[in-house]
Design an enzyme around this catalytic site. Structure first.
Site, mmCIF file in Angstrom:
data_model
loop_
_atom_site.group_PDB
_atom_site.id
_atom_site.type_symbol
_atom_site.label_atom_id
_atom_site.label_comp_id
_atom_site.label_asym_id
_atom_site.label_seq_id
_atom_site.Cartn_x
_atom_site.Cartn_y
_atom_site.Cartn_z
ATOM 1 N N ASP A 51 0.816 -1.209 0.000
ATOM 2 C CA ASP A 51 0.000 0.000 0.000
ATOM 3 C C ASP A 51 0.856 1.268 0.000
ATOM 4 O O ASP A 51 2.083 1.219 0.078
ATOM 5 C CB ASP A 51 -0.953 -0.018 1.196
ATOM 6 C CG ASP A 51 -2.357 0.442 0.836
ATOM 7 O OD1 ASP A 51 -2.473 1.309 -0.050
ATOM 8 O OD2 ASP A 51 -3.317 -0.056 1.445
ATOM 9 N N GLY A 90 15.020 -4.164 5.837
ATOM 10 C CA GLY A 90 15.891 -4.906 4.948
ATOM 11 C C GLY A 90 17.222 -5.210 5.606
ATOM 12 O O GLY A 90 17.549 -4.681 6.668
ATOM 13 N N GLU A 102 6.143 -1.335 11.939
ATOM 14 C CA GLU A 102 7.522 -1.573 11.528
ATOM 15 C C GLU A 102 7.933 -2.974 11.977
ATOM 16 O O GLU A 102 7.732 -3.348 13.133
ATOM 17 C CB GLU A 102 8.475 -0.557 12.169
ATOM 18 C CG GLU A 102 8.263 0.878 11.724
ATOM 19 C CD GLU A 102 8.868 1.178 10.368
ATOM 20 O OE1 GLU A 102 9.761 0.407 9.932
ATOM 21 O OE2 GLU A 102 8.469 2.173 9.737
#
Length: 276
Positions: free
Chosen positions: A143, A168, A191
């Site tokens: 999104d 990442g 998160e």
């Protein structure tokens, strides 16, 4: 698996400081071939084998080497007819209608996907960012303003809500990527970082923050775990006091408010699941 290519990658990584755009053709070819294989989904940084996630470290090494063999350059397509300045091209460079039709996913204007990441058929990319090495499974919605970090693995039929960040990792090599398994919902502004695994069917409400050290507390049992959300868990943010010591400040935690079975998860809306 091409063992010769893996050996070339491993040997090149041992001498990474000597690798550049002028390196030998066999090294350049092995690195670029690996990136192309990630890009088309034929290999993945992480794969599930016998219910266990295995990290292919040699692929992470190839990605790091890819930065070494590419020089900084102007990349066109920035707003206002300007340019970017980077080493890695867009996944969509030189794509035409045929390429997008064959890929089978929807890429809304403003979605940025770097070369060396994979997006499966049926996915929808709103204005968002997907970094090199990442994998996005079929039917997943990424999104608006969501970010998928380097090497993060997103399963099929997931929803990564607006502003959510999926962390990442490339370095250090021993660090694992974030893994979101199939049929998960990651709430807006949440998160997930530091190699946390979100198991199948789980729901994170808005504003849940998970790192490898975040306590994940089962409200019913009091059990505290870290680094992994069990399958079909419904998670909200909260606080708790270790050892029930009310004299000390409470700590942030994620709370498992309920666990649902696969059938309930498939038939129940997210709003209903998050109700207490």
């Amino acid at each position: 698996m091409n063992t010769e290519k893996i050996e070339i990658i491993e040997n090149a990584f041992e001498n990474i400081n000597d690798i550049n755009s002028s390196s030998s053709s066999d090294i350049i070819s092995a690195i670029e071939s690996t990136i192309n294989d990630i890009d088309n989904g034929s290999i993945r940084v992480a794969e599930k084998i016998n219910e266990e996630w295995i990290i292919n470290q040699w692929i992470k090494k190839a990605i790091l080497l890819y930065f070494r063999i590419n020089n900084m350059k102007l990349i066109s397509g920035s707003p206002g007819n300007s340019n970017w300045w980077d080493k890695i091209d867009s996944k969509f460079k030189d794509w035409d209608e045929e390429n997008f039709t064959e890929a089978g996913f929807r890429a809304v204007p403003g979605s940025i996907v770097r070369k060396g990441s994979f997006v499966a058929k049926g996915s929808v990319l709103m204005p968002s960012f997907i970094n090199i090495g990442a994998y996005v499974g079929s039917g997943t919605m990424v999104d608006t303003w969501a970010t998928i970090g380097s090497c993060a693995q997103i399963g099929s039929d997931c929803h990564i809500s607006g502003g959510a960040g999926i962390g990442g990792v490339l370095e250090p090599l021993q660090a694992n990527p974030v893994i979101i398994e199939d049929n998960c919902f990651i709430g807006a502004r949440s998160e997930v970082a530091e190699g946390v695994i979100i198991r199948e069917g789980s729901v994170l409400s808005m504003g849940v923050y998970l790192s490898s050290s975040t306590p994940i507390v089962n409200r019913e049992t009091g059990e505290v775990i870290r680094g992994e959300v069990p399958p079909y868990s419904v998670i909200i943010p909260g606080t708790f006091s270790p050892n029930n010591d009310s004299s000390k400040p409470s700590l942030y935690c994620a709370i498992i408010v309920k666990t649902v079975d696969e059938r309930t998860r498939s038939k129940t809306s997210i709003n209903e699941l998050l109700r207490d």
